[in-house]
Design a protein around this motif. Sequence first.
Motif, short mmCIF file in Angstrom:
data_model
loop_
_atom_site.label_atom_id
_atom_site.label_comp_id
_atom_site.label_asym_id
_atom_site.label_seq_id
_atom_site.Cartn_x
_atom_site.Cartn_y
_atom_site.Cartn_z
N ARG A 186 0.86 -1.20 0.00
CA ARG A 186 0.00 0.00 0.00
C ARG A 186 0.88 1.23 0.00
O ARG A 186 0.85 2.01 0.95
CB ARG A 186 -0.89 0.00 1.24
N ARG A 187 1.62 1.38 -1.04
CA ARG A 187 2.59 2.49 -1.04
C ARG A 187 1.94 3.84 -0.97
O ARG A 187 2.55 4.82 -0.60
CB ARG A 187 3.45 2.40 -2.30
N ARG A 188 0.70 3.89 -1.39
CA ARG A 188 0.07 5.21 -1.39
C ARG A 188 -0.48 5.59 -0.03
O ARG A 188 -0.99 6.68 0.15
CB ARG A 188 -1.07 5.23 -2.42
N MET A 189 -0.39 4.68 0.89
CA MET A 189 -0.92 4.99 2.22
C MET A 189 -0.13 6.14 2.84
O MET A 189 1.09 6.14 2.82
CB MET A 189 -0.83 3.77 3.11
N ASP A 190 -0.82 7.08 3.36
CA ASP A 190 -0.15 8.23 3.94
C ASP A 190 0.17 7.95 5.40
O ASP A 190 -0.69 7.99 6.26
CB ASP A 190 -1.06 9.46 3.84
N VAL A 191 1.43 7.65 5.64
CA VAL A 191 1.80 7.35 7.02
C VAL A 191 2.28 8.61 7.75
O VAL A 191 2.74 8.53 8.87
CB VAL A 191 2.90 6.27 7.09
N GLN A 192 2.19 9.73 7.08
CA GLN A 192 2.63 10.96 7.74
C GLN A 192 1.61 11.42 8.79
O GLN A 192 1.93 12.18 9.68
CB GLN A 192 2.81 12.08 6.71
N GLU A 193 0.41 10.99 8.60
CA GLU A 193 -0.63 11.47 9.50
C GLU A 193 -0.63 10.71 10.81
O GLU A 193 -0.35 9.53 10.85
CB GLU A 193 -2.00 11.30 8.83
N ASP A 194 -0.97 11.43 11.83
CA ASP A 194 -1.33 10.80 13.07
C ASP A 194 -0.23 9.92 13.65
O ASP A 194 -0.40 8.72 13.86
CB ASP A 194 -2.60 9.96 12.86
N VAL A 195 0.90 10.51 13.87
CA VAL A 195 1.98 9.79 14.53
C VAL A 195 1.53 9.47 15.96
O VAL A 195 0.81 10.24 16.58
CB VAL A 195 3.25 10.66 14.58
N ALA A 196 1.94 8.31 16.41
CA ALA A 196 1.57 7.94 17.78
C ALA A 196 1.94 9.08 18.74
O ALA A 196 3.02 9.65 18.66
CB ALA A 196 2.28 6.67 18.17
N ALA A 197 1.05 9.40 19.61
CA ALA A 197 1.20 10.61 20.41
C ALA A 197 2.36 10.51 21.40
O ALA A 197 3.18 11.42 21.51
CB ALA A 197 -0.10 10.89 21.14
N ALA A 198 2.44 9.43 22.12
CA ALA A 198 3.43 9.34 23.19
C ALA A 198 4.58 8.44 22.77
O ALA A 198 4.37 7.30 22.38
CB ALA A 198 2.77 8.79 24.44
N VAL A 199 5.77 8.98 22.85
CA VAL A 199 6.96 8.16 22.58
C VAL A 199 7.97 8.43 23.69
O VAL A 199 8.04 9.53 24.22
CB VAL A 199 7.59 8.46 21.20
#
Lengths: 200, 238
Positions: A112-125
Motif C-alpha cells: 500500500r505504497r500510497r498509504m499516507d503514514v505521515q498522518e497521526d503519529v503515535a502521540a506518546a513516545v
Amino acid sequence: MGVLPHPARPLGTFWPFGRPGENSSGLVAGSGAHCRPSLVTDFSVAYGRFFAPIQAKCQRLLGRSAAAEDVTQETFVRLWKSGMIEGNETRVVMAWLYRTCTRLAIDVLRDRRRMDVQEDVAAAVPCGLDLATLAEARAAITSLVGSVPEEELAVVVLCRVDGLGQPDAASVLGISERTVRRMLSRFDERTGSLRQELSS
Amino acid sequence: MTTSDKDELSTFELDVYWASGRPADAAIERHVERCTRCRAYLESLDVGQAASPPVVAPVALAPSSASATSPAARPRPRRRWALPLAGALALAASAVLVARTTLLTPHDYVAVKGAPGVQLLVHRGGETRIWDGRSPVRPGDSLALRVSCEGLAHVAVAAPAPTEWRRLSADAACPASGDPLPFTLVVDDQPGGERLAVVLSRDALDDGRLRRAIEQEERTASVWVVQLELRKVTETDR
C-alpha cells in the motif's frame, strides 16, 4: 471424506462453555467452576501483556490506521501459531514480536505504497526516541520502501522509528551490530541520493 | 541491558518493563519519575491495554449441568466473540479469539471494527471444545459452527464434492448473538482430511456464485469466505 449434516442433533449439547468473565485488564477469560487452566489462558495473559506495546509500535510506523491494527492482530495470530509463549522470557517474546510486526508492517507498506503514514503519529513516545528522527525516518521509509531490501528497512524501522540502540536492533533481528551499522549507512546513502534527486 | 547509566530509555526497554508488569527496577523507576515522555508512554500503554480488543479464552470445560444444555438455560457469552482470520489461515485457535480480523491479503475490503469471524466447535466424548486450528478430528466427532456475521445477513456452509464445492446447508440467516448454526456435522470414517467453507454474504448466493466465492476465497464488503481444513485421524492411522 465426509461430514454429514445432522440437523436433528440438539444444539444445546454444544454449549457447555462457561460464561466468559471479564477481568480488570479488559481481557476475557473463561471463568467459573467448569474452567480448567490451559494454554489458552497463557495466551490470554501474553496478549494482555504484549498487545499495547505492539499496537503502539505498529502505530509509530503506520499511524493510527486500520493497517496498524491489522498488523497487530496478524502478529498475535503468528505468536499463537509459533508456540513462542511457553518458556520464554518477556524480553525474548517481545523481541520476536518486534521482529515479526516490523516485517509485517514493511509488507503492508510495500503493498500500500500510497498509504499516507505521515498522518497521526503515535502521540506518546519515550525520551529515547527523537521525534524529528522518527518523522524523517517514516518519510524516507515510505519513499524508499519499494526499492530497499527488507532487512535494511527492518533495521531502519527498529533504530529510527522505534528508537532501539544498535545492539538491541541486532539482537531483535538476529544479525550483528556491524551489519546494523552497515545497513543504516546504506540507507542514509539512499536517502541522501533521494534528497539530491528531489532538489535537482 | 542495564539502565543505571542511561539517561534515555528506548521503546523496547520500556515495552519489556511494562510487559513484565513493571518489576522493581530502581533505575527505570527513577527515570520514569523525572521523565514526562516516558511516563506518558507507559500511561499510553495502560490506555492501550484497556482499549484492546477482547481475547476470549474459552478453555475446555467439563459438561455443564443438564439444565445448561437446554437452549433456554444455556449461558450466553457476555461479549461477542470473533476469530482472527489470517490470509489463508482457515481458523486460528481457541486461544486466539480477537475481535478483529487481519487483512494483509490484497483484497479491496476495508475492515471495520468487528470483522466477521468463524468458530468451529468439536463435540467428542461428551465434551465440547473450540477447535484449536491444528488438532485432528476423529470419526464420529460432531462439528458445529458459530459465526460472527458483523452485518452480513446470510451464511452458507459447503464442502468439496468430487468435482466442485457443494452446499451442505441451505442459505440461512445469520444467527444472532453467536448462536451456533442450526445443524451439526458428523465426521465419517473415510480416510483423508476434511474441508469446509463458511460463506457469509450480504445477499443470498446461488450455487454458482457460492462456488466462485469459495474458490477465490473472496473477502469483500459483501462476501466473506473462510475455509477450514481439518486433519482426520482414523483407525487405520493409529
